[in-house]
Design an enzyme around this catalytic site. Structure first.
Site, PDB file in Angstrom:
ATOM      1  CB  SER A   1      -5.638  35.480 -35.573  1.00 36.83           C
ATOM      2  OG  SER A   1      -6.145  34.251 -36.046  1.00 36.83           O
TER       3      SER A   1
ATOM      4  CD  GLN B   1     -10.179  35.516 -37.706  1.00 35.76           C
ATOM      5  OE1 GLN B   1      -9.378  35.110 -36.878  1.00 35.76           O
ATOM      6  NE2 GLN B   1     -10.916  34.715 -38.450  1.00 35.76           N
TER       7      GLN B   1
ATOM      8  CE1 TYR C   1     -11.707  31.613 -40.887  1.00 40.02           C
ATOM      9  CE2 TYR C   1     -10.378  31.559 -38.886  1.00 40.02           C
ATOM     10  CZ  TYR C   1     -10.471  31.678 -40.267  1.00 40.02           C
ATOM     11  OH  TYR C   1      -9.342  31.861 -41.015  1.00 40.02           O
TER      12      TYR C   1
ATOM     13  CB  THR D   1     -12.807  35.154 -41.490  1.00 45.39           C
ATOM     14  OG1 THR D   1     -11.797  35.987 -40.927  1.00 45.39           O
ATOM     15  CG2 THR D   1     -12.302  34.592 -42.808  1.00 45.39           C
TER      16      THR D   1
ATOM     17  NE  ARG E   1      -4.421  28.074 -46.572  1.00 45.19           N
ATOM     18  CZ  ARG E   1      -4.784  28.603 -45.419  1.00 45.19           C
ATOM     19  NH1 ARG E   1      -4.066  28.384 -44.326  1.00 45.19           N
ATOM     20  NH2 ARG E   1      -5.870  29.348 -45.342  1.00 45.19           N
TER      21      ARG E   1
ATOM     22  CE  LYS F   1      -8.816  38.829 -42.983  1.00 40.62           C
ATOM     23  NZ  LYS F   1      -8.801  37.573 -43.774  1.00 40.62           N
TER      24      LYS F   1
ATOM     25  CB  SER G   1      -9.740  40.194 -47.501  1.00 47.04           C
ATOM     26  OG  SER G   1      -8.870  39.103 -47.306  1.00 47.04           O
TER      27      SER G   1
ATOM     28  CG  HIS H   1      -8.217  33.877 -46.192  1.00 47.79           C
ATOM     29  ND1 HIS H   1      -9.339  33.725 -45.424  1.00 47.79           N
ATOM     30  CD2 HIS H   1      -7.191  33.367 -45.450  1.00 47.79           C
ATOM     31  CE1 HIS H   1      -9.014  33.136 -44.274  1.00 47.79           C
ATOM     32  NE2 HIS H   1      -7.720  32.926 -44.268  1.00 47.79           N
TER      33      HIS H   1
END
Length: 282
Positions: A112, A138, A140, A166, A175, A234, A256, A258
């Site tokens: 990540s 991965q 962003y 991503t 969240r 992703k 995905s 996420h």
């Protein structure tokens, strides 16, 4: 078998229970939680539960071989360890332990961008276990192109075999658990290590990873043209996006939602997969 005493847990649910008893409750909620009412998170599990494997018999094929080749990397089984953030919240070894375990299992680790260990150290830990261990990075896409470029160079220098971009996070999903717990940044002593020392001098905090609703296919094209590494997207769920990605020369798709941590109304990823496969011809 069931876990007891010092016996290791054999089922994922048992592993989750064991971890939950050891983790700081705030960090456990970060790892476990999803967006909104966590509908998409729960539906991911229910959708897998609805799947059945239909066996064939008397095929005379000999011992099974589960090995596959993924973007040039040989994996002992068709399972890839997806990127997740902040492993050192769970254990001091953090991503180093994850890298060693993935390499020992003979499969691919996607490290990540929000790792609490720099990607070069993660890759080195994997290759200390297995010389040909595959690590992907991965990413962003950042609104400042020079920041994205610096991250790509770090992944290349670490020997990563692919960039996994991503694309389902123009903004951060809401969240509720993290909001309730006031979890918005890493505790002292931990940092998003891949963000240290980049152009503009971000110190490595969570907020240094910038999500932008203005990013587009033009930004992806710029990334693709600036690296020799294969680019994976992703977070694709819509067949039209899958077709566009194929037309843009993307090497692979990671279907995905996420983990249900972004859009709570998103469909279960495994149920979106067949339409994606049909859209890109396999």
């Amino acid at each position: 078998m069931t876990a007891g005493g010092d016996q290791p847990p054999w089922l994922l649910g048992q592993l989750r229970d064991k971890a939950g008893s050891r983790l700081d409750p705030v960090h456990r909620d970060f790892f476990e939680g999803g967006a909104g009412r966590e509908t998409a998170l729960a539906e991911n599990e229910r959708a897998f539960g609805r799947l059945a494997l239909l066996p064939r018999v008397l095929r005379g094929a000999g011992p099974a071989d589960t090995a596959v080749t993924l973007l040039g990397a040989r994996a002992a089984l068709p399972v890839v360890v997806s990127p997740t953030a902040f492993h050192r919240l769970a254990h001091p070894d953090g991503e180093l332990a994850t890298a060693r375990a993935t390499a020992a299992a003979g499969t691919v680790l996607i490290s990540s961008m929000a790792s609490t260990t720099a990607v070069a150290e993660v890759a080195a830990a994997a290759r200390a276990v297995r010389a040909d261990a595959a690590v992907w990075f991965q990413l962003y896409l950042q609104p400042a192109p020079e920041v994205t470029d610096a991250l790509v160079r770090r992944a290349e220098q670490a020997g990563c075999g692919a960039l996994v971009v991503t694309v389902d996070s123009p903004v951060l999903g809401r969240r509720a658990r993290d909001e309730r717990n006031g979890f918005h940044d890493l505790p002292p002593g931990l940092a998003a290590e891949n963000m240290r020392g980049l152009p503009g001098g971000p110190p490595g905090g969570v907020r240094d990873i910038v999500l932008s609703p203005g990013l587009s296919w033009d930004d992806l094209r710029r990334l693709r043209d600036g690296t020799a590494l294969p680019v994976v997207l992703k977070g694709v769920l819509h067949p039209d996006d899958a077709r566009r990605a194929a037309d843009e020369g993307v090497a692979a798709l990671l279907v995905s939602n996420h983990g249900g941590r972004q859009l709570d109304a998103a469909p279960a990823a495994v149920e979106a997969l067949p339409a994606i496969v049909a859209a890109v011809g396999g």
